[in-house]
Motif scaffolding. Structure first.
Motif, PDB file in Angstrom:
ATOM      1  N   ALA A 109       0.814  -1.311  -0.091  1.00  0.00           N
ATOM      2  CA  ALA A 109      -0.056  -0.125  -0.159  1.00  0.00           C
ATOM      3  C   ALA A 109       0.820   1.378  -0.135  1.00  0.00           C
ATOM      4  O   ALA A 109       0.519   2.177  -0.392  1.00  0.00           O
ATOM      5  CB  ALA A 109      -1.034   0.233   1.081  1.00  0.00           C
ATOM      6  N   GLU A 110       2.068   1.302   0.582  1.00  0.00           N
ATOM      7  CA  GLU A 110       2.765   2.169   0.692  1.00  0.00           C
ATOM      8  C   GLU A 110       3.541   2.336  -0.828  1.00  0.00           C
ATOM      9  O   GLU A 110       3.929   3.609  -0.964  1.00  0.00           O
ATOM     10  CB  GLU A 110       3.790   2.105   1.546  1.00  0.00           C
ATOM     11  N   VAL A 111       3.958   1.444  -1.316  1.00  0.00           N
ATOM     12  CA  VAL A 111       4.633   1.431  -2.688  1.00  0.00           C
ATOM     13  C   VAL A 111       3.645   1.785  -3.867  1.00  0.00           C
ATOM     14  O   VAL A 111       3.832   2.491  -4.771  1.00  0.00           O
ATOM     15  CB  VAL A 111       5.263   0.070  -3.186  1.00  0.00           C
ATOM     16  N   LEU A 112       2.439   1.356  -3.758  1.00  0.00           N
ATOM     17  CA  LEU A 112       1.476   1.374  -4.789  1.00  0.00           C
ATOM     18  C   LEU A 112       0.027   1.901  -4.026  1.00  0.00           C
ATOM     19  O   LEU A 112      -1.053   1.328  -4.156  1.00  0.00           O
ATOM     20  CB  LEU A 112       1.072   0.164  -5.579  1.00  0.00           C
ATOM     21  N   PRO A 113       0.124   3.181  -3.522  1.00  0.00           N
ATOM     22  CA  PRO A 113      -0.882   3.920  -2.872  1.00  0.00           C
ATOM     23  C   PRO A 113      -2.198   4.009  -3.714  1.00  0.00           C
ATOM     24  O   PRO A 113      -3.411   4.110  -3.203  1.00  0.00           O
ATOM     25  CB  PRO A 113      -0.433   5.120  -2.296  1.00  0.00           C
ATOM     26  N   VAL A 114      -1.979   4.365  -5.061  1.00  0.00           N
ATOM     27  CA  VAL A 114      -3.041   4.697  -5.839  1.00  0.00           C
ATOM     28  C   VAL A 114      -4.033   3.493  -5.947  1.00  0.00           C
ATOM     29  O   VAL A 114      -5.106   3.532  -6.316  1.00  0.00           O
ATOM     30  CB  VAL A 114      -2.547   5.273  -7.089  1.00  0.00           C
ATOM     31  N   LEU A 115      -3.404   2.254  -5.976  1.00  0.00           N
ATOM     32  CA  LEU A 115      -4.115   1.014  -5.995  1.00  0.00           C
ATOM     33  C   LEU A 115      -4.586   0.325  -4.805  1.00  0.00           C
ATOM     34  O   LEU A 115      -5.721  -0.315  -4.725  1.00  0.00           O
ATOM     35  CB  LEU A 115      -3.332  -0.224  -6.866  1.00  0.00           C
ATOM     36  N   LEU A 116      -3.641   0.314  -3.800  1.00  0.00           N
ATOM     37  CA  LEU A 116      -3.764  -0.552  -2.643  1.00  0.00           C
ATOM     38  C   LEU A 116      -4.116   0.434  -1.302  1.00  0.00           C
ATOM     39  O   LEU A 116      -3.996  -0.129  -0.353  1.00  0.00           O
ATOM     40  CB  LEU A 116      -2.869  -1.374  -2.479  1.00  0.00           C
ATOM     41  N   ARG A 117      -4.374   1.574  -1.326  1.00  0.00           N
ATOM     42  CA  ARG A 117      -4.513   2.514  -0.304  1.00  0.00           C
ATOM     43  C   ARG A 117      -6.137   2.888  -0.043  1.00  0.00           C
ATOM     44  O   ARG A 117      -6.979   2.876  -0.942  1.00  0.00           O
ATOM     45  CB  ARG A 117      -3.895   3.808  -0.402  1.00  0.00           C
ATOM     46  N   ALA A 118      -6.595   2.499   1.096  1.00  0.00           N
ATOM     47  CA  ALA A 118      -7.934   2.557   1.411  1.00  0.00           C
ATOM     48  C   ALA A 118      -8.459   3.878   2.009  1.00  0.00           C
ATOM     49  O   ALA A 118      -7.774   4.451   3.034  1.00  0.00           O
ATOM     50  CB  ALA A 118      -8.320   1.333   2.822  1.00  0.00           C
ATOM     51  N   ASP A 119      -8.994   4.786   1.239  1.00  0.00           N
ATOM     52  CA  ASP A 119      -9.602   5.928   1.562  1.00  0.00           C
ATOM     53  C   ASP A 119     -11.141   6.195   1.721  1.00  0.00           C
ATOM     54  O   ASP A 119     -11.226   7.120   2.156  1.00  0.00           O
ATOM     55  CB  ASP A 119      -8.942   7.012   0.511  1.00  0.00           C
ATOM     56  N   GLY A 120     -11.814   5.385   1.291  1.00  0.00           N
ATOM     57  CA  GLY A 120     -13.266   5.299   1.289  1.00  0.00           C
ATOM     58  C   GLY A 120     -13.964   4.673   2.184  1.00  0.00           C
ATOM     59  O   GLY A 120     -13.372   4.048   3.184  1.00  0.00           O
ATOM     60  N   LEU A 121     -15.269   4.660   2.559  1.00  0.00           N
ATOM     61  CA  LEU A 121     -16.156   4.060   3.330  1.00  0.00           C
ATOM     62  C   LEU A 121     -17.020   3.112   2.769  1.00  0.00           C
ATOM     63  O   LEU A 121     -17.349   3.235   1.700  1.00  0.00           O
ATOM     64  CB  LEU A 121     -16.940   5.012   4.053  1.00  0.00           C
ATOM     65  N   CYS A 122     -17.185   1.945   3.488  1.00  0.00           N
ATOM     66  CA  CYS A 122     -17.549   0.561   2.809  1.00  0.00           C
ATOM     67  C   CYS A 122     -18.841   0.775   2.541  1.00  0.00           C
ATOM     68  O   CYS A 122     -19.393   0.114   1.619  1.00  0.00           O
ATOM     69  CB  CYS A 122     -17.347  -0.414   4.037  1.00  0.00           C
ATOM     70  N   ASP A 123     -19.748   1.528   3.250  1.00  0.00           N
ATOM     71  CA  ASP A 123     -21.151   2.016   3.077  1.00  0.00           C
ATOM     72  C   ASP A 123     -21.508   3.013   2.246  1.00  0.00           C
ATOM     73  O   ASP A 123     -22.869   3.293   2.112  1.00  0.00           O
ATOM     74  CB  ASP A 123     -21.737   1.935   4.293  1.00  0.00           C
ATOM     75  N   THR A 124     -20.543   3.580   1.557  1.00  0.00           N
ATOM     76  CA  THR A 124     -20.954   4.463   0.656  1.00  0.00           C
ATOM     77  C   THR A 124     -21.777   3.986  -0.570  1.00  0.00           C
ATOM     78  O   THR A 124     -21.395   3.089  -1.315  1.00  0.00           O
ATOM     79  CB  THR A 124     -19.716   5.373  -0.090  1.00  0.00           C
ATOM     80  N   PRO A 125     -23.156   4.719  -0.823  1.00  0.00           N
ATOM     81  CA  PRO A 125     -23.873   4.033  -1.789  1.00  0.00           C
ATOM     82  C   PRO A 125     -23.552   4.640  -3.110  1.00  0.00           C
ATOM     83  O   PRO A 125     -24.228   5.773  -4.036  1.00  0.00           O
ATOM     84  CB  PRO A 125     -25.227   4.516  -1.505  1.00  0.00           C
ATOM     85  N   TYR A 126     -22.662   4.253  -3.955  1.00  0.00           N
ATOM     86  CA  TYR A 126     -22.165   4.441  -5.289  1.00  0.00           C
ATOM     87  C   TYR A 126     -23.188   3.933  -6.139  1.00  0.00           C
ATOM     88  O   TYR A 126     -23.781   3.117  -6.027  1.00  0.00           O
ATOM     89  CB  TYR A 126     -20.856   3.947  -5.662  1.00  0.00           C
ATOM     90  N   PRO A 127     -23.393   4.876  -7.083  1.00  0.00           N
ATOM     91  CA  PRO A 127     -24.489   4.326  -8.299  1.00  0.00           C
ATOM     92  C   PRO A 127     -24.235   2.903  -9.054  1.00  0.00           C
ATOM     93  O   PRO A 127     -22.822   2.734  -9.038  1.00  0.00           O
ATOM     94  CB  PRO A 127     -24.313   5.303  -9.341  1.00  0.00           C
ATOM     95  N   PRO A 128     -24.927   2.094  -9.078  1.00  0.00           N
ATOM     96  CA  PRO A 128     -24.746   0.782  -9.838  1.00  0.00           C
ATOM     97  C   PRO A 128     -24.218   0.744 -11.035  1.00  0.00           C
ATOM     98  O   PRO A 128     -24.573   1.880 -11.857  1.00  0.00           O
ATOM     99  CB  PRO A 128     -26.175   0.027  -9.791  1.00  0.00           C
ATOM    100  N   ILE A 129     -23.502  -0.161 -11.755  1.00  0.00           N
ATOM    101  CA  ILE A 129     -22.920  -0.168 -12.955  1.00  0.00           C
ATOM    102  C   ILE A 129     -23.948  -1.484 -13.451  1.00  0.00           C
ATOM    103  O   ILE A 129     -23.460  -2.643 -13.057  1.00  0.00           O
ATOM    104  CB  ILE A 129     -21.387  -0.440 -12.890  1.00  0.00           C
ATOM    105  N   PHE A 130     -24.294  -1.266 -14.715  1.00  0.00           N
ATOM    106  CA  PHE A 130     -25.247  -2.012 -15.290  1.00  0.00           C
ATOM    107  C   PHE A 130     -26.097  -3.001 -14.166  1.00  0.00           C
ATOM    108  O   PHE A 130     -26.376  -4.190 -14.261  1.00  0.00           O
ATOM    109  CB  PHE A 130     -24.323  -3.195 -16.041  1.00  0.00           C
ATOM    110  N   GLY A 131     -26.627  -2.151 -13.195  1.00  0.00           N
ATOM    111  CA  GLY A 131     -27.437  -2.859 -12.433  1.00  0.00           C
ATOM    112  C   GLY A 131     -27.047  -3.497 -11.197  1.00  0.00           C
ATOM    113  O   GLY A 131     -27.854  -3.846  -9.944  1.00  0.00           O
ATOM    114  N   LEU A 132     -25.727  -3.449 -10.997  1.00  0.00           N
ATOM    115  CA  LEU A 132     -24.926  -4.166  -9.798  1.00  0.00           C
ATOM    116  C   LEU A 132     -24.093  -3.094  -9.276  1.00  0.00           C
ATOM    117  O   LEU A 132     -23.299  -2.259  -9.797  1.00  0.00           O
ATOM    118  CB  LEU A 132     -24.425  -5.300 -10.300  1.00  0.00           C
ATOM    119  N   SER A 133     -23.975  -3.560  -7.982  1.00  0.00           N
ATOM    120  CA  SER A 133     -22.905  -2.401  -7.145  1.00  0.00           C
ATOM    121  C   SER A 133     -21.547  -3.162  -7.537  1.00  0.00           C
ATOM    122  O   SER A 133     -21.359  -4.188  -8.096  1.00  0.00           O
ATOM    123  CB  SER A 133     -23.102  -2.415  -5.627  1.00  0.00           C
TER     124      SER A 133
END
Length: 167
Positions: A109-133
């Motif tokens: 996560a320190e070497v590849l922060p753009v890919l493996l760093r957790a910055d969001g919340l698990c319960d954030t309701p993002y819009p579905p993609i083709f009907g699925l989360s």
């Protein structure tokens, strides 16, 4: 090239494509990855690398790569299932917890922060993609990968029937 190798290469390429889609959604669409999303990314990386390992191993020990990939798929299924549960019950917040802190201190996560760093919340309701989360799509792919790698790992006869000779 036999069908087993094609299946392994295809699986590895799909894992790479899924990680690139995740990066697109993160960087362009501003969908920040939560700790569970990052754990699912680790599972996709594990599956892809395991398939590549299986490709370079001699046929006699190729099952080691299948087993590593199958284990990574099972880990992904469990993580995606928990993520879907968190999304179904938003009052149970994943939030900022020790899991996020621990994940962000892993050397990858320190070497590849753009890919493996957790910055969001698990319960954030993002819009579905083709009907699925996102978590539901991850579950679909983990189930597909578990099926393919499980067939290769556990059933030599079925693997020959499904993926052709040369197993």
């Amino acid at each position: 090239m036999n069908r087993t190798k094609i299946a392994l290469i295809t699986t590895a390429l799909i894992c790479l494509a899924l990680l690139l889609v995740a990066l697109y959604l993160q960087l362009v669409e501003k969908m920040l990855p939560c700790p569970l999303c990052v754990m699912q990314r680790y599972a996709f990386i594990g599956i892809g690398l395991s398939c590549l390992i299986a490709l370079i191993l001699p046929r006699a020990v190729r099952r080691i790569g299948f087993a590593l990939g199958f284990g990574s798929a099972l880990f992904g299924i469990g993580t995606a299932a928990y993520h879907l549960w968190v999304l179904a019950y938003p009052e149970v917040k994943c939030g900022i917890d020790p899991l996020e802190t621990g994940l962000n201190k892993i050397i990858l996560a320190e070497v590849l922060p753009v890919l493996l760093r957790a910055d969001g919340l698990c319960d954030t309701p993002y819009p579905p993609i083709f009907g699925l989360s996102m978590a539901a799509w991850a579950m679909v792919w983990f189930l597909i990968f578990a099926l393919v790698l499980g067939v290769l790992l556990f059933s030599k006869k079925k693997a020959r029937e499904l993926f052709g000779k040369g197993y």
